[in-house]
Design a protein around this motif. Structure first.
Motif, PDB file in Angstrom:
ATOM      1  N   GLY A 294       4.432 -15.093   9.793  1.00  0.00           N
ATOM      2  CA  GLY A 294       3.058 -14.938   9.310  1.00  0.00           C
ATOM      3  C   GLY A 294       2.362 -13.718   9.885  1.00  0.00           C
ATOM      4  N   LEU A 295       3.121 -12.655  10.215  1.00  0.00           N
ATOM      5  CA  LEU A 295       2.551 -11.493  10.905  1.00  0.00           C
ATOM      6  C   LEU A 295       2.832 -10.185  10.164  1.00  0.00           C
ATOM      7  CD1 LEU A 295       3.529 -12.546  14.546  1.00  0.00           C
ATOM      8  CD2 LEU A 295       1.273 -12.682  13.480  1.00  0.00           C
ATOM      9  N   THR A 296       2.936 -10.263   8.845  1.00  0.00           N
ATOM     10  CA  THR A 296       3.251  -9.058   8.079  1.00  0.00           C
ATOM     11  C   THR A 296       2.125  -8.031   8.150  1.00  0.00           C
ATOM     12  OG1 THR A 296       4.232 -10.632   6.543  1.00  0.00           O
ATOM     13  CG2 THR A 296       4.298  -8.332   5.909  1.00  0.00           C
ATOM     14  N   GLY A 297       0.874  -8.506   8.260  1.00  0.00           N
ATOM     15  CA  GLY A 297      -0.257  -7.578   8.316  1.00  0.00           C
ATOM     16  C   GLY A 297      -0.166  -6.636   9.501  1.00  0.00           C
ATOM     17  N   SER A 298       0.111  -7.178  10.683  1.00  0.00           N
ATOM     18  CA  SER A 298       0.234  -6.322  11.869  1.00  0.00           C
ATOM     19  C   SER A 298       1.421  -5.378  11.750  1.00  0.00           C
ATOM     20  CB  SER A 298       0.393  -7.197  13.125  1.00  0.00           C
ATOM     21  OG  SER A 298      -0.786  -7.908  13.387  1.00  0.00           O
ATOM     22  N   LEU A 299       2.531  -5.883  11.217  1.00  0.00           N
ATOM     23  CA  LEU A 299       3.700  -5.019  11.046  1.00  0.00           C
ATOM     24  C   LEU A 299       3.378  -3.880  10.090  1.00  0.00           C
ATOM     25  CD1 LEU A 299       6.685  -4.380  11.524  1.00  0.00           C
ATOM     26  CD2 LEU A 299       7.224  -5.877   9.575  1.00  0.00           C
ATOM     27  N   TYR A 300       2.649  -4.167   9.023  1.00  0.00           N
ATOM     28  CA  TYR A 300       2.268  -3.130   8.058  1.00  0.00           C
ATOM     29  C   TYR A 300       1.481  -2.018   8.755  1.00  0.00           C
ATOM     30  CZ  TYR A 300      -0.376  -0.885   4.309  1.00  0.00           C
ATOM     31  OH  TYR A 300      -0.955   0.037   3.468  1.00  0.00           O
ATOM     32  N   HIS A 301       0.513  -2.401   9.578  1.00  0.00           N
ATOM     33  CA  HIS A 301      -0.267  -1.393  10.313  1.00  0.00           C
ATOM     34  C   HIS A 301       0.637  -0.598  11.260  1.00  0.00           C
ATOM     35  CE1 HIS A 301      -3.980  -2.693   8.649  1.00  0.00           C
ATOM     36  NE2 HIS A 301      -4.034  -3.851   9.285  1.00  0.00           N
ATOM     37  N   ALA A 302       1.557  -1.279  11.914  1.00  0.00           N
ATOM     38  CA  ALA A 302       2.459  -0.583  12.848  1.00  0.00           C
ATOM     39  C   ALA A 302       3.308   0.447  12.118  1.00  0.00           C
ATOM     40  CB  ALA A 302       3.349  -1.604  13.564  1.00  0.00           C
ATOM     41  N   LEU A 303       3.853   0.071  10.981  1.00  0.00           N
ATOM     42  CA  LEU A 303       4.670   1.008  10.202  1.00  0.00           C
ATOM     43  C   LEU A 303       3.813   2.172   9.716  1.00  0.00           C
ATOM     44  CD1 LEU A 303       6.716  -1.555   8.036  1.00  0.00           C
ATOM     45  CD2 LEU A 303       7.488  -0.357  10.095  1.00  0.00           C
ATOM     46  N   ASN A 304       2.615   1.852   9.245  1.00  0.00           N
ATOM     47  CA  ASN A 304       1.725   2.876   8.701  1.00  0.00           C
ATOM     48  C   ASN A 304       1.340   3.906   9.760  1.00  0.00           C
ATOM     49  OD1 ASN A 304      -0.112   4.291   7.131  1.00  0.00           O
ATOM     50  ND2 ASN A 304      -1.742   2.773   7.370  1.00  0.00           N
ATOM     51  N   TYR A 305       0.841   3.434  10.915  1.00  0.00           N
ATOM     52  CA  TYR A 305       0.304   4.377  11.907  1.00  0.00           C
ATOM     53  C   TYR A 305       1.378   4.997  12.778  1.00  0.00           C
ATOM     54  CZ  TYR A 305      -3.948   2.674   9.985  1.00  0.00           C
ATOM     55  OH  TYR A 305      -4.921   2.353   9.075  1.00  0.00           O
ATOM     56  N   SER A 306       2.499   4.324  12.969  1.00  0.00           N
ATOM     57  CA  SER A 306       3.608   4.979  13.657  1.00  0.00           C
ATOM     58  C   SER A 306       4.087   6.161  12.813  1.00  0.00           C
ATOM     59  CB  SER A 306       4.749   3.968  13.885  1.00  0.00           C
ATOM     60  OG  SER A 306       5.804   4.578  14.573  1.00  0.00           O
ATOM     61  N   GLY A 307       4.133   5.949  11.492  1.00  0.00           N
ATOM     62  CA  GLY A 307       4.528   7.037  10.595  1.00  0.00           C
ATOM     63  C   GLY A 307       3.501   8.150  10.563  1.00  0.00           C
ATOM     64  N   GLN A 308       2.216   7.786  10.508  1.00  0.00           N
ATOM     65  CA  GLN A 308       1.168   8.807  10.406  1.00  0.00           C
ATOM     66  C   GLN A 308       0.997   9.592  11.701  1.00  0.00           C
ATOM     67  OE1 GLN A 308      -2.557   8.337   8.423  1.00  0.00           O
ATOM     68  NE2 GLN A 308      -2.003   6.361   7.529  1.00  0.00           N
ATOM     69  N   VAL A 309       1.076   8.921  12.841  1.00  0.00           N
ATOM     70  CA  VAL A 309       0.811   9.593  14.124  1.00  0.00           C
ATOM     71  C   VAL A 309       2.065  10.271  14.672  1.00  0.00           C
ATOM     72  CG1 VAL A 309       0.056   9.267  16.518  1.00  0.00           C
ATOM     73  CG2 VAL A 309      -1.071   7.993  14.666  1.00  0.00           C
ATOM     74  N   PHE A 310       3.220   9.554  14.656  1.00  0.00           N
ATOM     75  CA  PHE A 310       4.426  10.084  15.303  1.00  0.00           C
ATOM     76  C   PHE A 310       5.535  10.464  14.315  1.00  0.00           C
ATOM     77  CE2 PHE A 310       2.676   7.557  18.954  1.00  0.00           C
ATOM     78  CZ  PHE A 310       2.467   8.646  19.795  1.00  0.00           C
ATOM     79  N   ASN A 311       5.209  10.464  13.038  1.00  0.00           N
ATOM     80  CA  ASN A 311       6.202  10.854  12.016  1.00  0.00           C
ATOM     81  C   ASN A 311       7.467   9.999  12.099  1.00  0.00           C
ATOM     82  OD1 ASN A 311       4.398  12.992  11.479  1.00  0.00           O
ATOM     83  ND2 ASN A 311       5.425  14.285  12.987  1.00  0.00           N
ATOM     84  N   THR A 312       7.327   8.754  12.430  1.00  0.00           N
ATOM     85  CA  THR A 312       8.477   7.863  12.559  1.00  0.00           C
ATOM     86  C   THR A 312       9.184   7.727  11.207  1.00  0.00           C
ATOM     87  OG1 THR A 312       7.114   6.604  14.110  1.00  0.00           O
ATOM     88  CG2 THR A 312       9.206   5.616  13.424  1.00  0.00           C
ATOM     89  N   PRO A 313      10.496   7.929  11.180  1.00  0.00           N
ATOM     90  CA  PRO A 313      11.209   7.798   9.901  1.00  0.00           C
ATOM     91  C   PRO A 313      11.331   6.324   9.494  1.00  0.00           C
ATOM     92  CG  PRO A 313      12.751   8.278  11.688  1.00  0.00           C
ATOM     93  CD  PRO A 313      11.372   8.355  12.282  1.00  0.00           C
ATOM     94  N   ILE A 314      10.593   5.944   8.491  1.00  0.00           N
ATOM     95  CA  ILE A 314      10.579   4.554   8.020  1.00  0.00           C
ATOM     96  C   ILE A 314      10.985   4.535   6.551  1.00  0.00           C
ATOM     97  CG2 ILE A 314       9.108   2.532   7.600  1.00  0.00           C
ATOM     98  CD1 ILE A 314       7.305   3.674   9.919  1.00  0.00           C
ATOM     99  N   PRO A 315      11.993   3.771   6.201  1.00  0.00           N
ATOM    100  CA  PRO A 315      12.403   3.712   4.786  1.00  0.00           C
ATOM    101  C   PRO A 315      11.225   3.316   3.897  1.00  0.00           C
ATOM    102  CG  PRO A 315      14.029   2.627   6.185  1.00  0.00           C
ATOM    103  CD  PRO A 315      12.855   2.928   7.057  1.00  0.00           C
ATOM    104  N   GLU A 316      11.064   4.056   2.803  1.00  0.00           N
ATOM    105  CA  GLU A 316       9.930   3.806   1.912  1.00  0.00           C
ATOM    106  C   GLU A 316       9.924   2.378   1.391  1.00  0.00           C
ATOM    107  OE1 GLU A 316       7.532   5.776   1.414  1.00  0.00           O
ATOM    108  OE2 GLU A 316       6.455   4.811  -0.238  1.00  0.00           O
ATOM    109  N   GLU A 317      11.111   1.836   1.096  1.00  0.00           N
ATOM    110  CA  GLU A 317      11.168   0.479   0.537  1.00  0.00           C
ATOM    111  C   GLU A 317      10.737  -0.566   1.560  1.00  0.00           C
ATOM    112  OE1 GLU A 317      13.670   2.503   0.949  1.00  0.00           O
ATOM    113  OE2 GLU A 317      15.407   1.528   1.865  1.00  0.00           O
ATOM    114  N   VAL A 318      10.958  -0.276   2.851  1.00  0.00           N
ATOM    115  CA  VAL A 318      10.516  -1.208   3.904  1.00  0.00           C
ATOM    116  C   VAL A 318       8.994  -1.216   3.977  1.00  0.00           C
ATOM    117  CG1 VAL A 318      10.538  -1.687   6.393  1.00  0.00           C
ATOM    118  CG2 VAL A 318      12.641  -0.948   5.233  1.00  0.00           C
TER     119      VAL A 318
END
Length: 366
Positions: free
Chosen positions: A258-282
């Protein structure tokens, strides 16, 4: 987002080109973000530290020395805690920085910790606490209200401090309070524990990321938010190398907790701030129409929160953003009918403490 600390963490060689003014700015950003030791390790590993002026390099060297001492102390303390839990048949399961360091994760390289966090099943909590107190751990003095708050509404017992060594220990039974917007079944966390040393465990790779994201985006402790986001970046880069199923199962695991919301923010801002390579489909699988709709507002708030040093990076409305995120974090942790009396009581207590402090000061000077 662009700032010196981000460039230095991702590419330590870039520090070679900085002048003294820029080095001072980088030091300030690293210290303010609690990433001084982490950057010190990166500069050491890349061979850059030795080439820097001594006036600058000594600060990073000092940070690395402190980290190394903490790492040795952490091993020692975990042996002591394990000696308490093992006779009870309980596993020592580490959370947060202690898990990153003893798990030898990249996120643990240069990670500084202020306390040790462990998790135990709620059914075992009373006897674990009793055994720890028998071994010298003590609760800190606190009001009856605060004690009640921890016991009834918290996901951990009041912090324990060892009477001779002074180490602080937080014993959790869940990763979110029972009053939170997300009701986490903590028993699920015990399904895929990883044994990192004999008798010492961490959560699974997916659960470590999800917990780190939940802690960051629910707690509202943005004075070290950039450090926590750096932890997430390190894990998202490292775990897929060791676990081919990591990306495939990450979002589904967050859904089961039940924690998809926090994970979504983590993926979003890790990508925006540190350019973390995250698969688009994920990323897309964690996104919902509502999250996509709210994204511009959340970007406005969180980008300001992840600013490393407000004195150098004066972004308009940063204080407003931090206050909004502070209110948001309380709203996520507690429903309004509990939250409002709690905040009123905290404000009243703070006012009374200030008044008493003023009276005491008056007596001393008078």
């Amino acid at each position: 987002m662009s700032f010196l600390l981000k460039d230095a963490l991702l590419n330590p060689q870039s520090v070679r080109t900085l002048n003294n003014t820029e080095l001072n700015q980088l030091l300030s950003q690293a210290r303010n973000s609690r990433l001084l030791a982490a950057l010190g390790v990166r500069l050491t590993d890349s061979g850059v530290l030795a080439s820097l002026p001594y006036a600058a390099s000594r600060h990073w060297t000092s940070g690395v020395v402190i980290h190394e001492k903490q790492r040795r102390d952490l091993h020692f303390e975990c042996e002591k805690i394990l000696a308490v839990l093992a006779p009870l048949g309980e596993k020592l399961v580490l959370l947060k920085g202690a898990a990153y360091i003893l798990g030898n994760l990249p996120a643990g390289r240069g990670r500084l910790v202020t306390d040790i966090d462990i998790i135990t099943p709620e059914a075992s909590l009373a006897r674990v606490e009793a055994a720890l107190k028998q071994a010298g751990w003590r609760g800190s003095p606190m009001s009856a209200y605060d004690e009640h708050y921890y016991r009834k509404w918290g996901h951990e017992i009041p912090p324990l401090t060892h009477r001779t060594r002074g180490t602080t220990l937080d014993v959790h039974h869940n990763i979110l309070p029972p009053t939170s917007d997300a009701q986490v079944d903590a028993s699920i966390l015990w399904e895929n524990l990883l044994e990192v040393q004999a008798g010492v465990y961490t959560l699974s790779h997916q659960d470590i990321v999800i917990h780190s994201a939940t802690h960051l985006f629910h707690e509202g402790e943005f004075h070290h938010g950039l450090r926590d986001l750096w932890d997430i970046d390190r894990m998202l880069r490292d775990f897929p190398r060791h676990d081919s199923d990591f990306w495939h199962s990450l979002v589904s695991r967050a859904q089961s907790l039940g924690l998809t919301g926090s994970l979504y923010h983590a993926l979003n801002y890790s990508g925006q701030v540190f350019n973390t390579p995250i698969p688009e489909e994920v990323f897309k699988s964690a996104e919902t129409p509502l999250r996509r709709l709210r994204k511009p507002i959340m970007d406005f708030l969180f980008k300001r929160a992840f600013t490393p040093d407000p004195m150098q990076n004066r972004i308009p409305f940063r204080d407003v953003a931090l206050f909004a995120l502070y209110i948001r974090s309380h709203y996520l942790r507690m429903p309004l009918y509990l939250l409002l009396p709690h905040l009123i009581r905290k404000a009243w207590k703070k006012r009374m403490d200030t008044d008493h402090s003023g009276l005491s000061a008056g007596k001393k000077t008078g």
